[in-house]
Design an enzyme around this catalytic site. Sequence first.
Site, mmCIF file in Angstrom:
data_model
loop_
_atom_site.group_PDB
_atom_site.id
_atom_site.type_symbol
_atom_site.label_atom_id
_atom_site.label_comp_id
_atom_site.label_asym_id
_atom_site.label_seq_id
_atom_site.Cartn_x
_atom_site.Cartn_y
_atom_site.Cartn_z
ATOM 1 N N ASN A 38 0.919 -1.192 0.062
ATOM 2 C CA ASN A 38 -0.082 0.115 0.111
ATOM 3 C C ASN A 38 0.926 1.268 0.063
ATOM 4 O O ASN A 38 2.034 1.346 0.763
ATOM 5 C CB ASN A 38 -0.781 0.000 1.231
ATOM 6 C CG ASN A 38 -1.701 1.450 1.171
ATOM 7 O OD1 ASN A 38 -2.783 1.111 0.704
ATOM 8 N ND2 ASN A 38 -1.417 2.289 2.091
ATOM 9 N N ASP A 65 -4.494 22.358 7.864
ATOM 10 C CA ASP A 65 -4.827 21.327 6.632
ATOM 11 C C ASP A 65 -5.444 21.993 5.659
ATOM 12 O O ASP A 65 -5.437 23.202 5.306
ATOM 13 C CB ASP A 65 -5.860 20.313 7.592
ATOM 14 C CG ASP A 65 -5.519 18.959 6.951
ATOM 15 O OD1 ASP A 65 -5.684 18.898 5.753
ATOM 16 O OD2 ASP A 65 -5.491 17.891 7.824
#
Length: 430
Positions: free
Chosen positions: A141, A252
Amino acid sequence: MRDLNEVIRCLRSRGEVLEIKEPLAPELEPTRYIIESDSKGLTLIFTVKGSTLKCVANVLNSRRRLYELLGVNRDEDAYEKVMRALGSRGRIKEINFNDSYREINVSLKNIPAIRFYREDGGRYITSSMVIAKTPEYESYNASIHRLMVIGDRLLAIRLVPRHLHYIVKENMKVGRETPIAIAIGAHPLALLAASLSPPYGVFELELFEHLTGECLEVARTPIYDIPVPAHASVVIEGRITREVADEGPFLDILGLYDRVRKQPVIAVDKIYFSKEDVPFHVILPAGNEHKILMGFPREALIWDAVKKVVARVRKVRLTPASGCWLHAVISIKKNMEGDGKSAIMAAFAAHPSLKHVVVVDEDIDPDNLEEVEWAIATRLQAGRGLVVVRYARGSTLDPSSADGITDKIGIDATMPLGREETFKKPELPK
């Protein structure tokens, strides 16, 4: 283009690269330069004090640049490439690790991690591709995570409940740490591949071939035998431990601070630098590059879902003011009444973080928010055009949500069929 250096050379040939010669302090100083160059559509090359590595920011900071790398001219072609990549595995080509990298005896303090804003919890690496083996399959992954430097050989990693989070939990159940490799400064489309969401067990770097038509060259790390892009700037081998530490605050995608959380600690075993002097990639929090890498794959998913329920989707846009994450505008061609609401529900299902969706007719350009507002003003009646979904899964990035649980609004701002002439603007005289 096989690596980040080739992409930069192409941008430099067009006069789209700005280079700062004097080293910058890693605390706060680079932020202003990155923001200014981002606003001008320029890539920035710079260095920071305490590190020998060159840094690059704003590489993939426009849709034009993204489409050039994908080799497409239209939204539809770009979305189709992403969906084809998600639908089938590609190939990767393995080369020798030692041909690309050399071990460097440095601490994380010699890595050009940056404190972007005063309230940041520490210095951050923002373009980190983290690769781990899947416990159940012979696969891997790859995903992008922010990393906060908390010691000479320690990092805190922000994990959200996706595939890497699951891998770490499964390893913890049997008392194992999670060996990982971290690649920084990979090809921009390798980062895009790592931003996609294929089914669990599909290695994201195998999708690179479908995005570019070329196999990605990878090299297996010496300690944990993990395949990483062979032409990145820095590779770090380490382990996600069972220890946790405070991570954050960090700005963010919405331009607001994410809260402090207890997050897993990475213990670093080895650090390797590129033999090809590839720059260290810095992604500006809430900058255009951040929004494209997060938002564009979700646009493709929304486009694919909506075109299955309506006759034609002209354009999908996740809006910049929503971080290219929370709000979508979709223009469609209606065939029958109810198509607008079908498009709304398909969009919510395709991208569960969506909070607001506006559906407009194909004569409205979703990139022109003044046109979108005009459509809402002239074509919406709330009684028949609003869809409200209460207490649904949304995004934890939304500070108004209850830890990600939110109310959602869909706005069907399309014209009633059969009355189009009432709602259309007149054509300008030729």
